[in-house]
Write an enzyme that holds these catalytic residues in place. Structure first.
Site, short mmCIF file in Angstrom:
data_model
loop_
_atom_site.label_atom_id
_atom_site.label_comp_id
_atom_site.label_asym_id
_atom_site.label_seq_id
_atom_site.Cartn_x
_atom_site.Cartn_y
_atom_site.Cartn_z
CG HIS A 85 -0.63 0.32 2.49
ND1 HIS A 85 -0.33 -0.62 3.45
CD2 HIS A 85 -0.45 1.52 3.10
CE1 HIS A 85 -0.01 -0.02 4.58
NE2 HIS A 85 -0.06 1.28 4.40
CG ASP A 222 0.32 -4.04 2.78
OD1 ASP A 222 0.85 -3.55 1.78
OD2 ASP A 222 -0.48 -3.42 3.52
CB SER A 625 2.66 1.62 6.51
OG SER A 625 1.42 1.27 7.02
N1 ARG Z 1 -4.98 0.43 7.63
C1 ARG Z 1 -3.67 0.56 7.06
C2 ARG Z 1 -3.15 1.99 7.27
O1 ARG Z 1 -3.69 2.74 7.99
C3 ARG Z 1 -3.62 0.14 5.64
C4 ARG Z 1 -4.30 1.03 4.67
C5 ARG Z 1 -4.26 0.61 3.24
N2 ARG Z 1 -5.12 -0.52 2.98
C6 ARG Z 1 -6.46 -0.45 2.71
N3 ARG Z 1 -7.10 -1.55 2.54
N4 ARG Z 1 -7.10 0.70 2.60
O2 ARG Z 1 -2.64 2.70 6.50
N1 ASP Z 2 -1.47 1.35 8.04
C1 ASP Z 2 -0.76 2.44 8.69
C2 ASP Z 2 0.22 3.12 7.73
O1 ASP Z 2 -0.02 3.16 6.55
C3 ASP Z 2 -0.09 1.99 9.93
C4 ASP Z 2 -0.96 2.16 11.13
O2 ASP Z 2 -1.75 3.12 11.18
O3 ASP Z 2 -0.80 1.39 12.05
O4 ASP Z 2 1.17 3.74 8.14
#
Ligand code: ARG
Ligand code: ASP
Length: 690
Positions: A85, A222, A625
């Site tokens: 991502h 990921d 991330s």
């Molecule tokens: N939750 C993770 C973060 O805050 C991954 C976000 C990207 N993935 C998604 N399915 N939207 O960034």
């Molecule tokens: N998914 C988040 C990021 O993209 C990480 C988190 O918020 O824990 O940095």
């Protein structure tokens, strides 16, 4: 008998006590203050191994990837790992109908096949140091805040100029820590030729999609792989075919030994923003006002998008990325507000403040919490209006687009590419429905004094939002690509008279005139009060160790592998496997439809236990991330990519029971590179610990 109980209790305590020290995002340069505790928890390296300015250390293998993720090096030829991502937009830019790398994945089979990425940079921290003395040089207590700001800016600019002249590709930032009680200099070396080496298909790299986002059990692969290039002197350079792979001072050795519950873990990366020391009132605002209202608004928006996405594959593709970004924070806020409530953080902070106030009587900190309360009371209605502006007005794509086109033309720049990318992913029925729903919400929730006059007049004149919408969408030229592309700066009057633009303009003027300046002024005063309140909290609890709030600078978070219990009767184990992917696999569900190649590999047999992801107790945030997850010997065991939603209040309050970070098991990366990418040649340049 009693004695045995006591003994057991004592042993349990001794065993468990060190395992509880999971909260905190520590500054690497000051890690010697924590190293004893880290070692007690199992870490076998030294503070100098983590951070050193005299010799290569682990920090030299960690980097800020782009402007909001972390990455790590795994070879002496600049091979870099981060999340799928985090690399997503770059992978997307290389994708076309003929080469759909998002869908099919991408694997360079030699260095010559790696793909350059314009605009992508990676930043290595050269050093960080306390520069409070330099930044505040010349400060006198009689100075006004404005004078102090000017002085700080001058001292800062001088310092930055001086340090960045010392070498090629250097960039520097001075960051205020603890609300400006301390200033730290961060010197980075920025490399700008970074090439895409490999990415799994999205059905692996984004497996689980929005359904599994922020959740456990998780099975997302990921990761994506890049390589840094440098000039022949190993210095940063713009892209050139003559550049050569970057030779790092340090890279991570990879451990294939795997993880078990209780194992020490260390996440080394760049968390973006946290606010652990705010007052009860700020927590109440976030948990009881802001989060719930924004969640409700986004639920409506997502429901509208989803309805149309389910009806058409073309619309699903158009809106998948937009949907993902709306859904990401929406889910995070649910965990955050729920966590704040579950923990009773508002009440706990109130009780703390009562004790603080008692202690502060007669000191310079007397009345500080009260002052913050009254500043919040003034600010919050304006702040909420600004959040509504973002979540409702700016959610209408047509309004933002009209304003963007106008500013392009004003700057005498072409609008063709803007129109091209807007209409490629625009589905008007969605936007029309969002227009009514969001402006309805704005109208209902904002008090009359917080609405632009134009909005009130026009709404009254049209009788309903639906009628007004019909008129705007029928008459606006911004719904028609050909008309937009034909616009030139000479059409300024026609543009200004467009009904979509008039509405966008009315909101923009209202926001810039009535809302933003008040929010900025009060936030300035609030931050100033926090400078004292932060210091006050430190004096009030002299034995407590305060780590600075996150600000996208490099931090150390250490903890251990551990599952959690999300609800009564449920215990989550900390490790997921390929078997779970096969259980979820379903060709009819987009988020769970794995590539046939993975099914075929699985059918070979023997891969049931192939590890995929694991949970740990590291204190992480957005920006972490892509961070390396390291074991007790400093070897790479995973790549951090998410947290569990029940623990997302960790940006405000950390709860060892619920706060878990989610990492990709490095062995799953190796498995996919080999079995799906057929790119095992990359292993030749990696270094394995076992
Ligand atoms: N939750 C993770 C973060 O805050 C991954 C976000 C990207 N993935 C998604 N399915 N939207 O960034
Ligand atoms: N998914 C988040 C990021 O993209 C990480 C988190 O918020 O824990 O940095």
């Amino acid at each position: 008998m009693k004695r045995i109980h006591l003994l057991i209790a004592f042993l349990l305590f001794v065993n468990l006590a060190p395992l509880r020290a999971d909260e905190g995002m520590w500054l690497p340069a000051l890690i010697s203050q924590r190293i004893g505790d880290m070692q007690q928890n199992g870490f076998r390296l030294t503070a100098e191994d983590i951070y050193s300015v005299n010799q290569a250390s682990l920090k030299d293998a960690v980097l800020l990837f782009g402007g909001g993720c972390t990455g790590e090096l795994v070879s002496d030829e600049g091979l870099l790992l981060t999340n799928h991502h985090c690399g997503y937009s770059y992978i997307q830019r290389h994708s076309s109908v003929e080469h759909d790398y998002l869908r099919d994945g991408f694997w360079a089979m030699s260095k010559a096949e790696e793909l350059p990425n314009k605009g992508l940079t990676v930043s290595f921290l050269e050093r960080m140091e306390d520069v409070t003395g330099i930044i505040l040089k010349g400060y006198e207590s009689s100075m006004s805040e404005a004078q102090r700001d000017t002085l700080i800016r001058e001292n800062r600019d001088k310092l930055i100029k001086q340090v960045t002249q010392a070498g090629k590709g250097l960039s520097a930032r001075v960051e205020a820590l603890y609300y400006g009680n301390q200033y730290f200099l961060f010197v980075y070396k920025v490399y700008r030729d970074v090439r895409l080496v490999g990415a799994p298909p999205s059905s692996i790299g984004k497996f689980g999609g929005e359904t599994d986002n922020w959740m456990w059990p998780r099975h997302t692969g990921d990761f994506s792989i890049f390589r840094i290039y440098a000039d022949k002197d190993n210095e940063p350079a713009d892209y050139s075919p003559d550049n050569v792979p970057y030779r790092p001072k340090r890279f991570f050795r990879i451990s294939r030994a795997g993880v078990n519950a209780g194992d020490f873990t260390f996440v080394y990366g760049c968390p973006g923003s946290t606010k652990e020391y705010v007052t009860a009132e700020e927590v109440r605002y976030v948990g009881e006002v802001s989060d719930p209202q924004k969640i409700a608004l986004r639920t409506q928006r997502l429901d509208i998008q989803k309805k149309y996405m389910m009806q058409s594959q073309a619309v699903r593709i158009q809106y998948s990325s937009k949907f993902a970004s709306v859904a990401n924070a929406w889910k995070k806020w649910q965990g955050e507000s729920g966590g704040i409530k579950r923990l009773g953080t508002v009440a706990a902070k109130k009780a703390y403040e009562a004790r603080f106030k008692e202690w502060a009587k007669g000191t310079r900190y007397d009345g500080l919490v009260e002052r913050l309360d009254s500043l919040y009371a003034l600010r919050n209605p304006y702040y909420l209006a600004s959040e509504y502006n973002t979540e409702t007005v700016r959610a209408v794509e047509l309004l933002s687009f009209a304003a963007n086109v106008q500013s392009r033309l004003r700057a005498d720049r072409p609008v063709e590419d803007l129109a091209e990318s807007f209409f490629k992913d625009y589905y008007q029925p969605i936007d029309e429905e969002i227009f009514v729903a969001m402006l309805q919400a704005f109208d209902e929730h904002m008090s009359d004094t917080f609405k632009p006059a134009y909005f009130k007049e026009q709404l009254a004149a049209h009788g309903s939002l639906a009628a007004w919408r019909d008129e705007i969408f029928a008459q606006s030229l911004f719904t028609d690509k050909a008309k937009v592309v034909a616009l030139t700066p000479a059409d300024a009057d026609r543009i200004a008279a467009d009904p979509a633009l008039q509405l966008a303009d009315a909101f923009a003027t209202w926001f810039a005139g009535d809302i933003r300046p008040v929010v900025q002024r009060l936030n300035g005063e609030i931050n100033l009060a926090y400078r004292d309140y932060m210091r006050g909290q430190m004096e009030f609890e002299p034995d407590k160790i305060f780590y600075p709030d996150a600000n996208l600078t490099l931090r150390v978070a250490y903890g251990h592998v551990e599952g959690y219990s999300p609800a009564d009767g449920i215990d989550y184990r900390p490790v997921s496997t390929l078997k779970g992917i096969m259980e979820k696999d379903n060709p009819d569900i987009f988020d769970y439809n794995i590539p046939q190649t993975l099914r075929d590999v699985y059918a070979e047999g023997g891969h049931d236990k192939q590890p995929v992801c694991f949970l740990a107790t590291n204190h992480t945030s957005g920006g972490n991330s892509g961070s390396p997850v390291i074991n007790a010997d400093g070897d790479l065991i995973g790549i951090n990519f998410d947290r569990v939603w029940e623990g997302t209040m960790s940006d405000i309050v950390f709860d060892p029971e619920y706060c878990r970070n989610i990492s990709l098991d490095i062995r799953y990366l190796l498995f996919i590179v080999d079995k799906i990418g057929h790119a095992a040649y990359l292993f030749d340049e990696m270094c394995f610990a076992d």
